[in-house]
Design an enzyme around this catalytic site. Structure first.
Site, short mmCIF file in Angstrom:
data_model
loop_
_atom_site.label_atom_id
_atom_site.label_comp_id
_atom_site.label_asym_id
_atom_site.label_seq_id
_atom_site.Cartn_x
_atom_site.Cartn_y
_atom_site.Cartn_z
N ASN A 78 -7.41 1.88 1.18
CA ASN A 78 -6.30 2.67 1.72
C ASN A 78 -6.75 4.09 2.01
OD1 ASN A 78 -6.07 4.22 -0.73
ND2 ASN A 78 -4.93 2.54 -1.65
N LEU A 126 -13.58 -0.49 15.20
CA LEU A 126 -14.54 -0.65 16.29
C LEU A 126 -14.19 0.24 17.47
CD1 LEU A 126 -15.17 -4.51 16.33
CD2 LEU A 126 -16.49 -2.73 15.19
N ARG A 127 -12.90 0.48 17.67
CA ARG A 127 -12.47 1.36 18.77
C ARG A 127 -13.02 2.77 18.57
NH1 ARG A 127 -8.83 5.12 18.49
NH2 ARG A 127 -8.08 4.32 16.50
N ARG A 128 -12.84 3.33 17.38
CA ARG A 128 -13.38 4.66 17.10
C ARG A 128 -14.90 4.66 17.15
NH1 ARG A 128 -9.13 4.97 12.18
NH2 ARG A 128 -7.35 5.83 13.32
N ARG A 149 -10.22 6.05 0.78
CA ARG A 149 -11.24 6.48 1.73
C ARG A 149 -11.56 7.96 1.55
NH1 ARG A 149 -9.70 3.40 7.46
NH2 ARG A 149 -8.95 1.48 6.49
N CYS A 188 -6.22 -6.06 17.31
CA CYS A 188 -6.21 -4.75 16.65
C CYS A 188 -7.62 -4.24 16.35
CB CYS A 188 -5.42 -4.84 15.34
SG CYS A 188 -3.78 -5.55 15.51
N THR A 241 -15.79 5.07 9.42
CA THR A 241 -14.66 4.48 10.13
C THR A 241 -14.75 2.97 10.01
OG1 THR A 241 -13.55 4.20 12.25
CG2 THR A 241 -15.92 4.54 12.34
N SER A 288 0.84 -1.20 0.00
CA SER A 288 0.00 0.00 0.00
C SER A 288 0.88 1.25 0.00
CB SER A 288 -0.91 0.02 1.23
OG SER A 288 -0.19 0.34 2.40
N LYS A 319 0.49 -0.32 15.19
CA LYS A 319 -0.88 -0.62 15.60
C LYS A 319 -1.44 -1.87 14.92
CE LYS A 319 -3.18 2.52 12.30
NZ LYS A 319 -3.95 1.49 11.57
N ASP A 320 -0.85 -2.29 13.79
CA ASP A 320 -1.32 -3.49 13.08
C ASP A 320 -0.62 -4.76 13.54
OD1 ASP A 320 -3.04 -1.99 11.47
OD2 ASP A 320 -1.50 -1.66 9.93
N ARG A 371 -13.67 1.02 3.90
CA ARG A 371 -12.46 0.24 3.72
C ARG A 371 -11.64 0.82 2.58
NH1 ARG A 371 -11.95 -4.90 5.01
NH2 ARG A 371 -9.78 -4.38 4.61
#
Length: 317
Positions: free
Chosen positions: A154, A133-135, A158, A245, A130, A13, A83-84, A152
């Protein structure tokens, strides 16, 4: 003595390549005689774009193909958005280095029709994009009058979807926007009181084979100790909660004198239940702080919330 070649595995990406090229350039500056090659590939998370991330499962969603290259000696290191990177790594691999962190905050990116608005002043019913799930859980908690829609692709894809009118705003990582030269699209940074960021957000993690002393010697120049301490505390917190994640777990970390202060959050998917607290301790022992905070949140009911989420979103075994 370290070797004269280094093979880097990376996602292909645009953001991943920007990050990998930065690592390559920094290592070349530190080791002018080092010959560095990059092997770019698509991961499972890059290929499956029509299913919500949480429905796919998150065990190595953006990492396992890169890890496989190291395990069969086709690559020496892999560059990840930290984070990934799962908190439990495959046998034979280790997190060798954590780079200096960019701003870990989440960012608000508005459609042009809402220029000048904030989350607090967006109209009722605004469509917020988004894939996290956190956001989602945190924003539902604070702004139940919004509509939320999965997005979804890159970062650039988005933003194209936003500009095409499919959303009123997106919530994205400020660090990724900055690295792609899209910092001008940030309308506001979201305050930690509203949205705690993802574990490791804003930092890069360099994974390598366990005990590969030559490679560790090469990459240690990129290690940033303050960032590493913060991120190790965050990762220990996540690991202790057995989260991944794609689970609504958020963090914020900071230094106060010699202490590291870690704030953590677990929320239900509907945002109605949100447990948040903090722990602190000597910054030289960051993982103990993360473990302590996880135990504190578990004592307040975080485990029950997570069990409900796992049952709802994780694929059948």
């Amino acid at each position: 003595m370290a070797g004269t070649t280094l093979r880097i595995a990376s996602r292909r990406s645009q953001l991943a390549m920007v990050q990998t090229h930065w690592v390559r350039d920094e290592l070349t500056r530190a080791h002018p005689d080092l010959e560095i090659s990059i092997e770019a590939m698509a991961t499972q998370g890059d290929k499956i774009l029509d299913v919500a991330l949480a429905k796919i499962g998150d065990k190595g969603l953006f990492t396992k193909e890169l890890e496989a290259q190291m395990l069969v000696d086709q690559a020496d290191i892999a560059v990840h958005s930290l984070k990934d990177l799962p908190t439990n790594l495959p046998e034979g691999l280790m997190l060798g280095c954590i780079t200096e962190r960019e701003d870990p905050a989440d960012a608000l990116v508005l459609h042009e029709r809402h220029r000048g608005c904030s989350l607090e002043t967006l109209p009722e019913g605004s469509v917020v994009g988004t894939s996290s799930l956190r956001r989602l859980a945190q924003l539902r908690h604070h702004f139940p009058h919004f509509q939320f829609k999965d997005v979804r692709g890159n970062v650039i894809t988005r933003i194209e979807k936003l500009d095409g009118g499919g959303y009123d705003c997106l919530i994205l990582a400020a660090a990724g926007l900055g690295r792609l030269g899209l910092g001008h699209r940030i309308d506001a940074l979201i305050d930690p009181s509203i949205s705690l960021h993802a574990v490791g957000q804003g930092a890069l993690g360099i994974e390598c084979r366990l005990g590969d002393s030559a490679v560790l010697e090469q990459i240690k120049v990129l290690e940033h100790t303050p960032t590493a301490r913060r991120c190790l505390a965050e990762r220990a917190f996540l690991r202790q909660l057995e989260g991944g994640c794609q689970v609504p777990i958020g963090v914020n970390s900071r230094f106060e004198g010699e202490e590291l202060v870690l704030t953590g959050m677990v929320a239900s998917l509907d945002g109605l239940r949100l447990i948040r607290d903090e722990a602190r301790g000597p910054q030289q022992d960051p993982e103990a702080i993360g473990i302590s905070l996880a135990q504190l949140l578990r004592s307040q009911g975080a485990g029950e919330i997570l069990e409900e989420i796992f049952a709802a979103v994780r694929p059948e075994a």
